[in-house]
Design a protein around this motif. Structure first.
Motif, PDB file in Angstrom:
ATOM      1  N   ILE A   7       0.868  -1.180   0.000  1.00  0.00           N
ATOM      2  CA  ILE A   7       0.000   0.000   0.000  1.00  0.00           C
ATOM      3  C   ILE A   7       0.904   1.228   0.000  1.00  0.00           C
ATOM      4  O   ILE A   7       1.820   1.333   0.819  1.00  0.00           O
ATOM      5  CB  ILE A   7      -0.905   0.059   1.251  1.00  0.00           C
ATOM      6  N   ILE A   8       0.656   2.126  -0.921  1.00  0.00           N
ATOM      7  CA  ILE A   8       1.315   3.425  -0.919  1.00  0.00           C
ATOM      8  C   ILE A   8       0.206   4.433  -0.687  1.00  0.00           C
ATOM      9  O   ILE A   8      -0.778   4.469  -1.433  1.00  0.00           O
ATOM     10  CB  ILE A   8       2.046   3.701  -2.238  1.00  0.00           C
ATOM     11  N   ALA A   9       0.344   5.219   0.366  1.00  0.00           N
ATOM     12  CA  ALA A   9      -0.724   6.155   0.712  1.00  0.00           C
ATOM     13  C   ALA A   9      -0.128   7.439   1.262  1.00  0.00           C
ATOM     14  O   ALA A   9       0.893   7.425   1.948  1.00  0.00           O
ATOM     15  CB  ALA A   9      -1.657   5.539   1.748  1.00  0.00           C
ATOM     16  N   GLY A  10      -0.789   8.522   0.936  1.00  0.00           N
ATOM     17  CA  GLY A  10      -0.360   9.810   1.456  1.00  0.00           C
ATOM     18  C   GLY A  10      -0.941  10.952   0.642  1.00  0.00           C
ATOM     19  O   GLY A  10      -1.955  10.792  -0.038  1.00  0.00           O
ATOM     20  N   PRO A  51      -7.597  23.024  -0.750  1.00  0.00           N
ATOM     21  CA  PRO A  51      -7.529  23.288  -2.181  1.00  0.00           C
ATOM     22  C   PRO A  51      -6.149  23.075  -2.804  1.00  0.00           C
ATOM     23  O   PRO A  51      -6.013  23.108  -4.027  1.00  0.00           O
ATOM     24  CB  PRO A  51      -7.951  24.755  -2.294  1.00  0.00           C
ATOM     25  N   ALA A  52      -5.138  22.828  -1.998  1.00  0.00           N
ATOM     26  CA  ALA A  52      -3.792  22.580  -2.517  1.00  0.00           C
ATOM     27  C   ALA A  52      -3.419  21.097  -2.491  1.00  0.00           C
ATOM     28  O   ALA A  52      -2.443  20.692  -3.099  1.00  0.00           O
ATOM     29  CB  ALA A  52      -2.769  23.367  -1.697  1.00  0.00           C
ATOM     30  N   ARG A  53      -4.213  20.291  -1.820  1.00  0.00           N
ATOM     31  CA  ARG A  53      -3.832  18.913  -1.523  1.00  0.00           C
ATOM     32  C   ARG A  53      -4.336  17.915  -2.559  1.00  0.00           C
ATOM     33  O   ARG A  53      -5.479  17.968  -3.009  1.00  0.00           O
ATOM     34  CB  ARG A  53      -4.369  18.535  -0.144  1.00  0.00           C
ATOM     35  N   ILE A  54      -3.458  16.963  -2.894  1.00  0.00           N
ATOM     36  CA  ILE A  54      -3.766  15.837  -3.777  1.00  0.00           C
ATOM     37  C   ILE A  54      -3.523  14.565  -2.973  1.00  0.00           C
ATOM     38  O   ILE A  54      -2.449  14.385  -2.395  1.00  0.00           O
ATOM     39  CB  ILE A  54      -2.888  15.861  -5.039  1.00  0.00           C
ATOM     40  N   ASN A  55      -4.524  13.700  -2.916  1.00  0.00           N
ATOM     41  CA  ASN A  55      -4.410  12.447  -2.177  1.00  0.00           C
ATOM     42  C   ASN A  55      -3.962  11.331  -3.122  1.00  0.00           C
ATOM     43  O   ASN A  55      -4.397  11.285  -4.282  1.00  0.00           O
ATOM     44  CB  ASN A  55      -5.745  12.086  -1.534  1.00  0.00           C
ATOM     45  N   ASN A  56      -3.101  10.474  -2.631  1.00  0.00           N
ATOM     46  CA  ASN A  56      -2.571   9.366  -3.427  1.00  0.00           C
ATOM     47  C   ASN A  56      -2.795   8.059  -2.668  1.00  0.00           C
ATOM     48  O   ASN A  56      -2.448   7.959  -1.493  1.00  0.00           O
ATOM     49  CB  ASN A  56      -1.066   9.574  -3.648  1.00  0.00           C
ATOM     50  N   PHE A  57      -3.390   7.082  -3.352  1.00  0.00           N
ATOM     51  CA  PHE A  57      -3.577   5.757  -2.763  1.00  0.00           C
ATOM     52  C   PHE A  57      -3.291   4.711  -3.828  1.00  0.00           C
ATOM     53  O   PHE A  57      -3.828   4.779  -4.939  1.00  0.00           O
ATOM     54  CB  PHE A  57      -5.008   5.565  -2.249  1.00  0.00           C
ATOM     55  N   GLU A  58      -2.438   3.762  -3.499  1.00  0.00           N
ATOM     56  CA  GLU A  58      -2.127   2.652  -4.393  1.00  0.00           C
ATOM     57  C   GLU A  58      -2.159   1.361  -3.597  1.00  0.00           C
ATOM     58  O   GLU A  58      -1.667   1.307  -2.469  1.00  0.00           O
ATOM     59  CB  GLU A  58      -0.726   2.803  -4.994  1.00  0.00           C
ATOM     60  N   SER A  59      -2.719   0.318  -4.195  1.00  0.00           N
ATOM     61  CA  SER A  59      -2.735  -1.004  -3.586  1.00  0.00           C
ATOM     62  C   SER A  59      -2.250  -1.991  -4.644  1.00  0.00           C
ATOM     63  O   SER A  59      -2.817  -2.069  -5.740  1.00  0.00           O
ATOM     64  CB  SER A  59      -4.147  -1.347  -3.120  1.00  0.00           C
ATOM     65  N   GLU A  86       3.658  14.012   2.221  1.00  0.00           N
ATOM     66  CA  GLU A  86       3.704  12.956   3.233  1.00  0.00           C
ATOM     67  C   GLU A  86       3.173  11.701   2.570  1.00  0.00           C
ATOM     68  O   GLU A  86       1.979  11.588   2.287  1.00  0.00           O
ATOM     69  CB  GLU A  86       2.865  13.321   4.453  1.00  0.00           C
ATOM     70  N   MET A  87       4.073  10.786   2.271  1.00  0.00           N
ATOM     71  CA  MET A  87       3.723   9.577   1.536  1.00  0.00           C
ATOM     72  C   MET A  87       4.478   8.421   2.178  1.00  0.00           C
ATOM     73  O   MET A  87       5.656   8.551   2.504  1.00  0.00           O
ATOM     74  CB  MET A  87       4.151   9.729   0.073  1.00  0.00           C
ATOM     75  N   SER A  88       3.808   7.284   2.348  1.00  0.00           N
ATOM     76  CA  SER A  88       4.439   6.112   2.957  1.00  0.00           C
ATOM     77  C   SER A  88       4.113   4.859   2.153  1.00  0.00           C
ATOM     78  O   SER A  88       3.039   4.742   1.568  1.00  0.00           O
ATOM     79  CB  SER A  88       3.948   5.909   4.391  1.00  0.00           C
ATOM     80  N   LYS A  89       5.045   3.931   2.179  1.00  0.00           N
ATOM     81  CA  LYS A  89       4.864   2.630   1.548  1.00  0.00           C
ATOM     82  C   LYS A  89       4.737   1.599   2.671  1.00  0.00           C
ATOM     83  O   LYS A  89       5.580   1.545   3.578  1.00  0.00           O
ATOM     84  CB  LYS A  89       6.076   2.317   0.674  1.00  0.00           C
ATOM     85  N   HIS A  90       3.676   0.799   2.614  1.00  0.00           N
ATOM     86  CA  HIS A  90       3.384  -0.170   3.668  1.00  0.00           C
ATOM     87  C   HIS A  90       3.422  -1.585   3.087  1.00  0.00           C
ATOM     88  O   HIS A  90       2.843  -1.829   2.028  1.00  0.00           O
ATOM     89  CB  HIS A  90       2.003   0.093   4.269  1.00  0.00           C
TER      90      HIS A  90
END
Length: 99
Positions: A7-10, A51-59, A86-90
């Motif tokens: 999971i990559i999320a941030g 309004p500046a934030r982009i969310n990222n989620f990968e599974s 702020e992004m983390s790989k789990h």
């Protein structure tokens, strides 16, 4: 031992006036990733509050699947500088229903 899911999320921020353009530029990448073997989900979305934030989620089914896609991902060119991230790989060894 089974191969852990990945999971990559941030999130990251760009200038608010560029956010929607950055998200739209990732549409092709998201479509291609979702058709790739081993991609369980991928979403790059505009945040509803910031309004500046982009969310990222990968599974991903495995590290191998993630790395295979990264070799051919061809992400869009950087449209706007990333201001914060702020992004983390789990590595997930166990998955169960949330409720």
């Amino acid at each position: 031992m089974s191969t852990p899911k990945i999971i990559i999320a941030g999130w990251y921020t760009v200038e608010p006036s560029k956010r929607d353009e950055v998200v739209k530029a990732h549409e092709d990448l998201m479509n291609r990733a979702r058709q790739t073997p081993g991609c369980l989900d991928l979403a790059i979305t505009a945040d509803l509050v910031d309004p500046a934030r982009i969310n990222n989620f990968e599974s991903w089914a495995s590290e191998e699947a993630l790395q295979a896609f990264r070799k051919v991902a061809n992400p869009p060119k950087q449209i706007a500088p990333i201001l914060e991230m702020e992004m983390s790989k789990h590595h997930i060894n166990k998955t169960e229903p949330p409720f």
